[in-house]
Design a protein around this motif. Structure first.
Motif, short mmCIF file in Angstrom:
data_model
loop_
_atom_site.label_atom_id
_atom_site.label_comp_id
_atom_site.label_asym_id
_atom_site.label_seq_id
_atom_site.Cartn_x
_atom_site.Cartn_y
_atom_site.Cartn_z
N ASN A 27 9.42 50.48 28.35
CA ASN A 27 10.50 51.10 28.27
C ASN A 27 10.82 51.80 29.72
O ASN A 27 12.03 51.72 30.10
CB ASN A 27 10.51 52.15 27.26
CG ASN A 27 10.51 51.63 25.76
OD1 ASN A 27 11.02 50.64 25.48
ND2 ASN A 27 9.79 52.25 24.92
N ASN A 28 9.77 52.26 30.32
CA ASN A 28 10.27 53.16 31.58
C ASN A 28 10.93 52.45 32.48
O ASN A 28 11.47 52.22 33.62
CB ASN A 28 8.99 53.80 32.06
CG ASN A 28 8.60 55.02 31.43
OD1 ASN A 28 9.76 55.88 31.21
ND2 ASN A 28 7.63 55.47 31.60
N LEU A 29 10.01 51.08 32.40
CA LEU A 29 10.38 49.91 33.68
C LEU A 29 11.69 49.30 33.35
O LEU A 29 12.50 49.05 34.16
CB LEU A 29 9.28 48.58 33.44
CG LEU A 29 9.08 47.82 34.61
CD1 LEU A 29 9.17 48.34 35.81
CD2 LEU A 29 7.96 46.89 34.35
N LYS A 30 12.01 49.33 32.04
CA LYS A 30 13.40 48.75 32.02
C LYS A 30 14.42 49.58 32.40
O LYS A 30 15.49 49.37 32.86
CB LYS A 30 13.84 48.47 30.28
CG LYS A 30 13.22 47.26 29.79
CD LYS A 30 13.63 47.20 28.25
CE LYS A 30 12.73 45.84 27.71
NZ LYS A 30 11.89 46.27 26.51
N GLN A 31 14.16 51.05 32.39
CA GLN A 31 15.08 51.97 32.68
C GLN A 31 15.36 51.91 34.30
O GLN A 31 16.19 51.92 34.91
CB GLN A 31 14.76 53.44 32.12
CG GLN A 31 15.11 53.61 30.77
CD GLN A 31 14.43 54.86 30.25
OE1 GLN A 31 13.64 55.61 30.68
NE2 GLN A 31 14.54 55.32 29.13
N MET A 36 17.79 51.25 39.44
CA MET A 36 17.55 50.74 40.59
C MET A 36 18.06 49.35 41.02
O MET A 36 17.81 48.86 42.23
CB MET A 36 16.01 50.95 41.02
CG MET A 36 15.65 52.13 41.01
SD MET A 36 13.84 52.30 41.19
CE MET A 36 13.25 54.20 41.08
N ASP A 37 18.92 48.99 40.13
CA ASP A 37 19.65 47.57 40.49
C ASP A 37 18.77 46.50 40.99
O ASP A 37 18.70 45.81 41.77
CB ASP A 37 20.62 47.59 41.52
CG ASP A 37 21.83 48.30 41.08
OD1 ASP A 37 22.25 48.39 39.77
OD2 ASP A 37 22.45 49.11 41.81
N MET A 38 17.64 46.38 39.94
CA MET A 38 16.58 45.43 40.11
C MET A 38 16.68 44.24 39.12
O MET A 38 15.60 43.24 39.16
CB MET A 38 15.20 45.96 39.92
CG MET A 38 14.75 46.82 41.10
SD MET A 38 14.02 45.62 42.67
CE MET A 38 14.36 46.67 43.78
#
Length: 181
Positions: A27-31, A36-38
């Motif tokens: 979840n953190n990574l998705k956010q 950060m436009d990744m």
């Protein structure tokens, strides 16, 4: 900044996380990917789980278990920026790789995992047949022995003839409540 990464195109990498924080990391990574436009560098996050059948209080339950607790798979193009975003996600302890360079896992491994995860109904391994002597290992008839009189493979149920109080009594059980003698 030293070059942390080798450009290998779009590949799957394995992240090591604190055990129990796999969903939190996903979840953190998705956010972070969004903020950060990744999206053009980090594509998919996978927590490998599989369905297992457990018996609890005589009831059959399908539970989802992590295949590799403490690991999350990420499909990404690794460059310094994407590496930094993933590496600094809370509860990520690092990439699996040599030194600081993440090592991609093979496409075949990812496919095998996805296939394993895609198994909808867990299958029973039942290696008994009508007439087989069995021992009951769970439930109210635990430790009694008997003979199988019928098998309903679709439901995962069997009938066992058990000798109680000098009489043969048929008992319906779950496959997981018996073992072959």
């Amino acid at each position: 900044m030293a070059k942390q990464t080798l450009n290998q195109g779009r590949r799957w990498y394995v992240l090591h996380t604190y055990s129990g924080y796999e969903d939190n990391v996903a979840n953190n990574l998705k956010q972070r990917i969004e903020s950060m436009d990744m999206e053009d560098k980090i594509f998919n996050i996978l927590i490998p789980t599989e369905k297992k059948i457990k018996i609890k209080n005589g009831k059959r339950k399908v539970v989802e278990e992590r295949i590799f607790p403490g690991y999350v798979l990420v499909e990404m193009i690794v460059n310094d920026d994407s590496w930094y975003v993933v590496r600094n996600t809370p509860n990520v302890t690092g990439f699996i790789g040599t030194g600081t360079i993440p090592t991609p896992i093979s496409e075949a491994e990812v496919k095998a995992l996805q296939k394993r995860m895609g198994v909808e109904e867990p299958k029973f391994k039942i290696d008994v047949s009508v007439g087989s002597p069995v021992k009951i290992i769970d439930g109210p008839f635990k430790n009694l022995e008997g003979k199988i009189t019928s098998i309903d493979e679709a439901k995962g149920k069997i009938k066992v003839l058990v000798s109680m109080f000098g009489r043969e009594t048929p008992v319906e059980l779950d496959f997981l409540q018996i073992k072959k003698i």
